[in-house]
Write an enzyme that holds these catalytic residues in place. Structure first.
Site, PDB file in Angstrom:
ATOM      1  N   PRO A 286       0.845  -1.197   0.000  1.00  0.00           N
ATOM      2  CA  PRO A 286       0.000   0.000   0.000  1.00  0.00           C
ATOM      3  C   PRO A 286       0.878   1.245   0.000  1.00  0.00           C
ATOM      4  O   PRO A 286       1.266   1.756   1.046  1.00  0.00           O
ATOM      5  CB  PRO A 286      -0.803  -0.140   1.296  1.00  0.00           C
ATOM      6  CG  PRO A 286       0.080  -0.942   2.199  1.00  0.00           C
ATOM      7  CD  PRO A 286       0.878  -1.857   1.320  1.00  0.00           C
ATOM      8  N   ASP A 459       6.064   2.557   1.691  1.00  0.00           N
ATOM      9  CA  ASP A 459       5.105   1.544   2.121  1.00  0.00           C
ATOM     10  C   ASP A 459       4.417   2.068   3.385  1.00  0.00           C
ATOM     11  O   ASP A 459       5.065   2.236   4.420  1.00  0.00           O
ATOM     12  CB  ASP A 459       5.838   0.227   2.387  1.00  0.00           C
ATOM     13  CG  ASP A 459       4.901  -0.922   2.707  1.00  0.00           C
ATOM     14  OD1 ASP A 459       3.740  -0.665   3.094  1.00  0.00           O
ATOM     15  OD2 ASP A 459       5.330  -2.090   2.584  1.00  0.00           O
ATOM     16  N   HIS A 460       3.119   2.314   3.301  1.00  0.00           N
ATOM     17  CA  HIS A 460       2.411   2.914   4.427  1.00  0.00           C
ATOM     18  C   HIS A 460       2.312   1.950   5.613  1.00  0.00           C
ATOM     19  O   HIS A 460       1.913   2.373   6.716  1.00  0.00           O
ATOM     20  CB  HIS A 460       1.008   3.351   3.990  1.00  0.00           C
ATOM     21  CG  HIS A 460       0.661   4.739   4.437  1.00  0.00           C
ATOM     22  ND1 HIS A 460       0.912   5.197   5.718  1.00  0.00           N
ATOM     23  CD2 HIS A 460       0.104   5.786   3.777  1.00  0.00           C
ATOM     24  CE1 HIS A 460       0.513   6.444   5.829  1.00  0.00           C
ATOM     25  NE2 HIS A 460       0.014   6.835   4.659  1.00  0.00           N
ATOM     26  N   ARG A 461       2.675   0.698   5.435  1.00  0.00           N
ATOM     27  CA  ARG A 461       2.658  -0.243   6.563  1.00  0.00           C
ATOM     28  C   ARG A 461       3.819  -0.006   7.513  1.00  0.00           C
ATOM     29  O   ARG A 461       3.724  -0.335   8.702  1.00  0.00           O
ATOM     30  CB  ARG A 461       2.705  -1.690   6.048  1.00  0.00           C
ATOM     31  CG  ARG A 461       1.493  -2.118   5.236  1.00  0.00           C
ATOM     32  CD  ARG A 461       1.705  -3.494   4.627  1.00  0.00           C
ATOM     33  NE  ARG A 461       2.821  -3.520   3.685  1.00  0.00           N
ATOM     34  CZ  ARG A 461       3.211  -4.610   3.028  1.00  0.00           C
ATOM     35  NH1 ARG A 461       2.581  -5.771   3.222  1.00  0.00           N
ATOM     36  NH2 ARG A 461       4.216  -4.556   2.184  1.00  0.00           N
ATOM     37  N   CYS A 463       5.449   3.001   8.098  1.00  0.00           N
ATOM     38  CA  CYS A 463       5.481   4.298   8.745  1.00  0.00           C
ATOM     39  C   CYS A 463       4.266   5.111   8.325  1.00  0.00           C
ATOM     40  O   CYS A 463       3.561   4.750   7.372  1.00  0.00           O
ATOM     41  CB  CYS A 463       6.765   5.058   8.409  1.00  0.00           C
ATOM     42  SG  CYS A 463       6.857   5.633   6.704  1.00  0.00           S
TER      43      CYS A 463
END
Length: 489
Positions: A286, A459-461, A463
């Site tokens: 994501p 990758d929004h997972r 940070c």
């Protein structure tokens, strides 16, 4: 009597399941030493010479130049032991793809066979050979004329047996009921190709190790289905025939007939691997992107000051790399990966910095190991070396894998901005656009400055936006005021 040992294409690592034979380096009947390269192959990562862990006489070669072979497929067989005089001379071969042994050693086994028993351990950089106990071996009869009566036989028509046919002859017969058969597929590309073309994989016979269905098997099945499709007899049947043709064409868009003169480029080798990696990155990560403009005038001035006469030249990419490693030291959340099996974020201790390099074979990402421990001068030299080696096609797998963060200087293409695809399984990529003269407010006055656009895709997972924004702001500040780097030295 000498022992005939079979050397298969080793596991190349990094998810690579196949390679293309570029050039044979030995002939059938030739005497080879332990760890002597026998074939040059091209993988999705690089071109490498594959050394054989056995010493002796080459009794067979498998595969033509240009053929795609899966991991585990036999490459050569070698008669290990004392070499008779009649086999020491090159023997005639029936072709590069011959799977038939042309000779067999009959002298007692030499001590070199003991070394071959355990493997040399030097098949590829980073990937050693396994013990011989786990390797398939064949013992040829003394006359070397034919295999045993119960062994694999050549196919009818006088053609030599292919590696897939010989491997299939050694395995038990599969169940007759196709519905109860397990589909042996590990490649998402193969499954997608079959699904898009409405092909039942249970009807496809795999030619890979243990019946593994390869992309070539699906293509062959689609080609056979297309050839078996009935031809239209009248113009009224034209629409039905067009639909049948399109169903058999791999990757064709439903409802559209093939365009005359169109060119189809197979997604294989480096191109196929890049396509799969891009698709996987978009499926699994994501991603989000933030960007900022920065005044690079002072950075360019600092580079000119560094490149004094008589000293090694420092590249702009090396300065950006040093800024990147300093930013990762402040924001280690971005030097990470996500372990989807354990559902954990893994923060990595070292920065192995990849950088995008365009070559005649396509885009590659060489990796600078332990970039956080290198000076700007050292980074510049290593980047130059890797770039030159990449363009010559000589990068090893170790120089192309296990990166933790990527720096993408797309400004060399004359563009300002981009939202790049993250290099899976990394967590972020810093993009750098072209540096161009633009109007800029400097010290309260309008001036013409050298401006660059920076972008960070992350990758929004691993940070949130605050961390990503802080990283990018630090990079921009260092570009505008390179002296800030002195604080961290």
């Amino acid at each position: 009597m000498a022992v005939v040992r079979e050397f298969t294409l080793p596991d190349l690592g990094e998810g690579l399941t196949e390679a293309t034979i570029v050039q044979w380096l030995v002939e059938v009947g030739e005497v080879v030493a332990v760890d002597q390269p026998v074939v040059e192959v091209e993988t999705a990562k690089a071109m490498v010479e594959v050394p054989c862990p056995y010493g002796g006489v080459v009794t067979a070669r498998y595969g033509d130049e240009g053929a795609e072979v899966p991991v585990g497929t036999p490459l050569v067989t070698v008669a290990v032991g004392a070499v008779p005089d009649d086999l020491a001379e090159p023997a005639p071969t029936t072709g590069a793809g011959s799977g038939t042994a042309t000779g067999t050693a009959t002298a007692p086994e030499a001590p070199a066979a003991d070394a071959a028993e355990n493997g040399s351990g030097n098949v590829l950089v980073g990937y050693g050979t396994s013990a011989a106990a786990a390797r398939r071996r064949r013992i040829r009869p003394a006359d070397g004329a034919r295999p045993e009566a119960g062994g694999p036989q050549p196919p009818s028509g006088g053609e030599p047996a292919t590696p897939a046919e010989e491997a299939g002859a050694d395995r038990p017969a599969r169940a007759a009921d196709a519905d109860s058969r397990t589909v042996a597929v590990i490649s998402p590309l193969v499954r997608r190709m079959a699904r898009e073309n409405d092909l039942d994989l249970r009807d496809v016979t795999g030619t890979g190790p243990d019946g593994l269905i390869l992309r070539t098997d699906v293509e062959s099945a689609l080609r056979a289905r297309r050839e078996q499709a009935p031809q239209p007899a009248t113009a009224a049947a034209e629409g039905t025939a067009g639909a049948a043709t399109m169903a058999a064409a791999p990757g064709a868009t439903a409802g559209l007939a093939p365009t005359p003169g169109e060119e189809r480029i197979p997604l294989r080798g480096m191109l196929g691997a890049a396509a799969e990696k891009f698709s996987r990155s978009r499926r699994e990560i994501p991603e989000a992107t933030c960007w900022v403009d920065a005044d690079a005038t002072e950075l360019l001035a600092a580079r000119r000051a560094m490149n004094v006469p008589g000293a090694p030249k420092v590249s702009l990419l090396a300065l950006l790399a040093r800024i990147t490693t300093a930013a990762l030291a402040r924001f280690p959340q971005l030097n990470a990966t996500v372990d989807t099996r354990t559902q954990e974020i893994v923060r990595l201790p070292s920065v192995h910095l990849g950088f995008a390099a365009q070559t005649d074979r396509g885009l590659v990402v060489p990796v600078v190991r332990d970039a956080q421990a290198r000076t700007v001068e050292d980074l510049s030299a290593e980047i130059a070396r890797l770039t030159e080696t990449a363009r010559a096609g000589g990068l090893s797998l170790a120089e192309l894998t296990h990166g933790t963060f990527t720096l993408n200087n797309y400004g060399v293409f004359g563009v300002d901005g981009s939202t790049p695809i993250i290099n899976h399984p990394e967590a972020a990529m810093l993009g750098v656009g072209r540096i161009a003269a633009k109007p800029w407010v400097h010290e309260g006055e309008l001036a013409v400055r050298q401006v660059v656009q920076l972008s960070l895709t992350f990758d929004h997972r691993v940070c949130d936006g605050g961390t990503a924004g802080g990283f990018l702001r630090f990079v921009a500040d260092c570009v505008e005021r390179p002296a800030l780097l002195l604080r961290g030295l």
